[in-house]
Design an enzyme around this catalytic site. Structure first.
Site, PDB file in Angstrom:
ATOM      1  N   THR A  86       0.860  -1.190   0.000  1.00  0.00           N
ATOM      2  CA  THR A  86       0.000   0.000   0.000  1.00  0.00           C
ATOM      3  C   THR A  86       0.894   1.236   0.000  1.00  0.00           C
ATOM      4  OG1 THR A  86      -0.244  -0.257   2.403  1.00  0.00           O
ATOM      5  CG2 THR A  86      -2.038  -1.081   1.036  1.00  0.00           C
TER       6      THR A  86
ATOM      7  N   LYS B  50       4.204  -6.831   4.088  1.00  0.00           N
ATOM      8  CA  LYS B  50       3.941  -5.450   3.723  1.00  0.00           C
ATOM      9  C   LYS B  50       3.589  -4.680   4.982  1.00  0.00           C
ATOM     10  CE  LYS B  50       0.521  -3.489   3.211  1.00  0.00           C
ATOM     11  NZ  LYS B  50      -0.243  -2.494   4.067  1.00  0.00           N
TER      12      LYS B  50
ATOM     13  N   THR C  89       2.256  -8.601  11.872  1.00  0.00           N
ATOM     14  CA  THR C  89       2.505  -7.351  11.174  1.00  0.00           C
ATOM     15  C   THR C  89       1.265  -6.994  10.395  1.00  0.00           C
ATOM     16  OG1 THR C  89       3.895  -6.237   9.571  1.00  0.00           O
ATOM     17  CG2 THR C  89       3.530  -8.573   9.235  1.00  0.00           C
TER      18      THR C  89
ATOM     19  N   GLU D 284       6.600   4.805   7.299  1.00  0.00           N
ATOM     20  CA  GLU D 284       6.153   5.962   6.512  1.00  0.00           C
ATOM     21  C   GLU D 284       6.973   7.203   6.855  1.00  0.00           C
ATOM     22  OE1 GLU D 284       1.518   4.708   5.670  1.00  0.00           O
ATOM     23  OE2 GLU D 284       1.973   5.913   7.425  1.00  0.00           O
TER      24      GLU D 284
ATOM     25  N   ASN E 217      -0.033  10.380   5.635  1.00  0.00           N
ATOM     26  CA  ASN E 217      -1.298  10.017   6.283  1.00  0.00           C
ATOM     27  C   ASN E 217      -2.365  11.078   6.122  1.00  0.00           C
ATOM     28  OD1 ASN E 217      -1.018   7.330   7.852  1.00  0.00           O
ATOM     29  ND2 ASN E 217       0.951   8.338   8.114  1.00  0.00           N
TER      30      ASN E 217
ATOM     31  N   THR F 179      -6.612  10.581  -0.639  1.00  0.00           N
ATOM     32  CA  THR F 179      -6.780  11.448  -1.830  1.00  0.00           C
ATOM     33  C   THR F 179      -6.061  10.864  -3.025  1.00  0.00           C
ATOM     34  OG1 THR F 179      -4.832  12.730  -1.198  1.00  0.00           O
ATOM     35  CG2 THR F 179      -6.959  13.491  -0.391  1.00  0.00           C
TER      36      THR F 179
END
Length: 404
Positions: free
Chosen positions: A152, A178, A189, A275, A399, A404
């Site tokens: 993702t 992932k 995870t 991230e 985040n 969007t």
């Protein structure tokens, strides 16, 4: 952005395991977002799942179907099918039925997994329409494609491969995972799939996986958020000339150690790809009274936004680490016994700043890409390690713009 070099390894074929990927157009049409894994008849399968009370529909279905003898795993990215009520359950079951109809099996032999946006209906019709292509493309050498299909917000595919020898026969272990955000697993995870060609009974396989998960995926955190969809699956095809692995044998210990290594390496890759991450931090808590106490202290440090942002800024603001240790809930902690280090630099000793600490020494460590924080509590012999990453501007951006 990711920490370190993270090239996808060469992953050999595992007899009895095939993987097929395709694009179902769930959220995007640029890359594959659907993965089907086929297990040979007689294979065994173990799994652990999230403990989030709002666990996703596919988690409920996979838990129920695991009690059968699973033959197929169906994984989609782009939609979590979480927070979707009865419709989500119906869609997960419908997807399983779609697989069964094409392959000629039973729906309760399909384990579904989803990852992506929470609260949106799963486009089951798109998934079912794409299944023939995934079945057609089933192959034993598609591990790289599989790792990409489940991504993702990940910036790179995550894979680990290891070969061990049992009674002169090679046993291959391949794992993919992932995850980059909403990572504070309370079982495993975001998603991880590990396969091997060994012969081992399901209960023993489950024991092996549970132990490995506890010391790997349950020791990492990006942001302190436990996903609704976390799952880790260990599959054993049984297609090896080596004898079946049984409990309390040398072969079992060799195999269990190898599974532990694979899980730890996959977990570390998730933190390296946190991230917006620019740094990897290993938090080692020593001299604790218990493993639970050590983990609590480690995760208190790892979850502190003040600590994480200081590391992003390369700011040796050691008081933030001190404060995190102090609020970790350690009963009757003797402050004078606590020592805290940044790599080899002691920052706290005898209840305050170490006498020989200098800002320049702290700065030298904080500029590095990988840093070890060591906390010595002076209370016992327990040692545990927690992995985390820093908080950068990009974490907020990723985040804030996720939908969007």
């Amino acid at each position: 952005m990711a920490v370190g070099q993270n090239n996808f390894p060469n992953m050999p074929e595992i007899p009895g395991i095939k993987l097929g990927t395709t694009n179902a157009g769930i959220k995007q049409t640029v890359r594959d977002d659907l993965l089907l894994i086929a297990l040979a008849e007689g294979a065994t399968c173990a799994a652990v799942f999230t403990r989030n009370a709002f666990c996703a529909a596919p988690v409920h279905v996979a838990k129920a179907h695991l009690l059968q003898q699973p033959r197929w795993l169906l994984i989609n990215s782009g939609n979590a099918n979480a927070g979707t009520g009865k419709q989500g359950m119906d869609d997960a079951l419908l997807s399983c039925a779609g697989v069964a109809e094409i392959v000629g099996g039973q729906a309760n032999q399909v384990l579904p997994f989803s990852t992506g946006v929470i609260g949106q209906p799963l486009p089951a019709a798109k998934i079912i329409a794409a299944l023939p292509a995934a079945v057609e493309l089933l192959s034993a050498d598609s591990w790289g494609k599989a790792a990409r299909a489940i991504m993702t917000t990940d910036t790179f595919p995550k894979g680990v491969s290891k070969v061990i020898i049992l009674d002169g026969q090679p046993i291959t272990i391949n794992g993919i995972s992932k995850g980059a955000g909403m990572i504070q697993p309370d079982m495993a995870t975001m998603l991880a799939f590990i396969a091997t060609n060994t012969k081992i009974a399901q209960p023993l396989l489950q024991t092996c996986l549970a132990k490995a998960v506890e010391q790997s995926f349950n020791r990492i955190t990006v942001d302190g958020d436990t996903s609704t969809n976390d799952a880790c699956v260990l599959m054993a095809s049984g297609q090896s000339s080596a004898p079946e692995i049984t409990a309390s044998t040398e072969n079992y210990h060799i195999f269990a150690d190898a599974i532990m290594v694979v899980c730890k390496q996959l977990a570390e890759l998730i933190i390296r790809d946190g991230e917006g991450a620019t740094k990897l931090m290993r938090i080692v808590v020593e001299q604790a009274k218990s493993d639970e106490e050590a983990v609590c202290v480690g995760k208190t440090i790892a979850h502190s936004p003040l600590v994480k942002t200081a590391f992003f800024a390369s700011d040796p603001n050691w008081g933030r680490i001190l404060a995190a240790v102090g609020r970790a809930g350690v009963e009757n902690m003797v402050l004078e016994d606590v020592q805290i280090y940044l790599n080899d630099v002691c920052i706290v000793r005898n209840g305050g700043c170490a006498d020989d600490y200098t800002e320049a020494a702290g700065q030298r460590v904080m500029k590095q890409e990988e840093i070890t924080i060591t906390v010595k509590l002076g209370r016992g012999k327990a040692v545990q390690e927690v992995l985390t990453c820093d908080f950068s501007y990009d974490y907020v951006k990723i985040n804030a713009e996720y939908r969007t």
